[in-house]
Enzyme design. Structure first.
Site, PDB file in Angstrom:
ATOM      1  N   ASP A   1      38.560 -21.539 -73.224  1.00 56.33           N
ATOM      2  CA  ASP A   1      37.874 -23.012 -74.205  1.00 56.33           C
ATOM      3  C   ASP A   1      37.021 -22.380 -75.319  1.00 56.33           C
ATOM      4  O   ASP A   1      35.291 -22.767 -75.018  1.00 56.33           O
ATOM      5  CB  ASP A   1      37.596 -24.429 -74.243  1.00 56.33           C
ATOM      6  CG  ASP A   1      39.108 -24.865 -73.463  1.00 56.33           C
ATOM      7  OD1 ASP A   1      39.317 -24.451 -72.248  1.00 56.33           O
ATOM      8  OD2 ASP A   1      39.019 -26.466 -73.522  1.00 56.33           O
TER       9      ASP A   1
ATOM     10  N   LYS B   1      43.004 -27.527 -79.393  1.00 59.54           N
ATOM     11  CA  LYS B   1      42.652 -28.275 -79.740  1.00 59.54           C
ATOM     12  C   LYS B   1      41.590 -29.849 -79.921  1.00 59.54           C
ATOM     13  O   LYS B   1      41.187 -28.587 -81.130  1.00 59.54           O
ATOM     14  CB  LYS B   1      41.721 -28.101 -78.027  1.00 59.54           C
ATOM     15  CG  LYS B   1      40.858 -28.465 -77.270  1.00 59.54           C
ATOM     16  CD  LYS B   1      39.400 -27.867 -76.173  1.00 59.54           C
ATOM     17  CE  LYS B   1      38.651 -29.127 -75.648  1.00 59.54           C
ATOM     18  NZ  LYS B   1      37.713 -28.424 -74.621  1.00 59.54           N
TER      19      LYS B   1
ATOM     20  N   LYS C   1      45.849 -29.485 -76.092  1.00 61.53           N
ATOM     21  CA  LYS C   1      44.941 -30.671 -75.391  1.00 61.53           C
ATOM     22  C   LYS C   1      44.406 -31.688 -76.274  1.00 61.53           C
ATOM     23  O   LYS C   1      43.871 -30.882 -77.777  1.00 61.53           O
ATOM     24  CB  LYS C   1      43.977 -29.498 -74.760  1.00 61.53           C
ATOM     25  CG  LYS C   1      42.942 -30.183 -74.186  1.00 61.53           C
ATOM     26  CD  LYS C   1      42.223 -28.900 -73.415  1.00 61.53           C
ATOM     27  CE  LYS C   1      40.565 -29.486 -72.689  1.00 61.53           C
ATOM     28  NZ  LYS C   1      39.908 -28.592 -71.751  1.00 61.53           N
TER      29      LYS C   1
END
Length: 231
Positions: A94, A156, A185
């Site tokens: 991430d 995300k 996400k």
């Protein structure tokens, strides 16, 4: 939509990222992830090897964060962080994009950096954190397009350390911006089952949360009162 506890669990990245967490907190977080068989844990870079050892033999992947939480590390440092994490066993990465570059309109530099991380990650999935609290809708769209062109697996919303986390409007915008090859996400303030259910309705397929146990216990309680065992 109807979901079982195992289905929701496999949409959760259990977050163990707070700076004050001890090694015991990391162990407890990994135990929660193992208990519920979530998709992954998302740990600090210094905890990757610990989490890999704790979760070996399970179906829970280990993920970590890159350039976290501000996104302003030099690209070479982000690449080195990624290479080390993958070497230690991380399967999900991430990364925080360079927010300043994005806000300056240097989309080419943002895309190039994401591409470098994707290359360094190899087979590990890369999730690009936009940090939507600091962006206009136009910048959010540009970031999503750049992430997809660069080969990211997810876009995300947030780190959870900005003034604002995931919102339905931002998630719907992000989902509309990318093709079916890229997942969305939600992270930042995802603390309840109702929030997850609302977000799945706009196409979110992964959630970053530290409230895993509470969310899944709530779903289990609801299933008891619903015929057929679904809520």
């Amino acid at each position: 939509m109807n979901f079982t506890v195992p289905q929701i669990a496999k949409m959760i990245d259990h977050s163990i990222l707070r700076p004050e967490f001890t090694l015991e907190d990391v162990r407890e977080g990994c135990a929660i992830a193992k208990k519920y068989d979530v998709a992954s844990v998302c740990v600090r870079p210094c905890d990757v090897s610990v989490a890999v050892d704790l979760l070996r033999g399970t179906n829970v992947a280990v993920g970590t964060v890159i350039g976290f939480p501000h996104g302003d590390s030099a690209t070479e440092i982000k690449v080195a962080e990624t290479e080390l994490a993958v070497h230690q066993g991380a399967k999900e990465i991430d990364m925080v994009l360079n927010i300043g570059w994005l806000r300056s309109g240097d989309i080419a530099a943002v895309e190039h950096e994401i591409g470098m991380i994707v290359k360094a990650a190899g087979t590990a999935h890369v999730k690009v954190i936009l940090e939507t609290a600091y962006l206009t809708d136009e910048q959010k769209l540009a970031a999503c397009w750049a992430a997809e062109r660069a080969g990211a697996a997810f876009v995300k919303t947030s780190t959870g350390f900005a003034p604002k986390g995931a919102t339905i409007d931002d998630l719907a915008l992000m989902r509309s911006a990318v093709s079916a090859k890229v997942q969305v996400k939600a992270s930042g303030g995802v603390r309840t089952l109702d929030a997850i259910m609302a977000m799945t309705a706009v196409g979110v397929t992964r959630f970053g949360t530290s409230s895993t146990g509470e969310i899944l216990q709530d779903l289990a309680r609801r299933q008891v009162s619903v015929p057929g065992g679904r809520a």
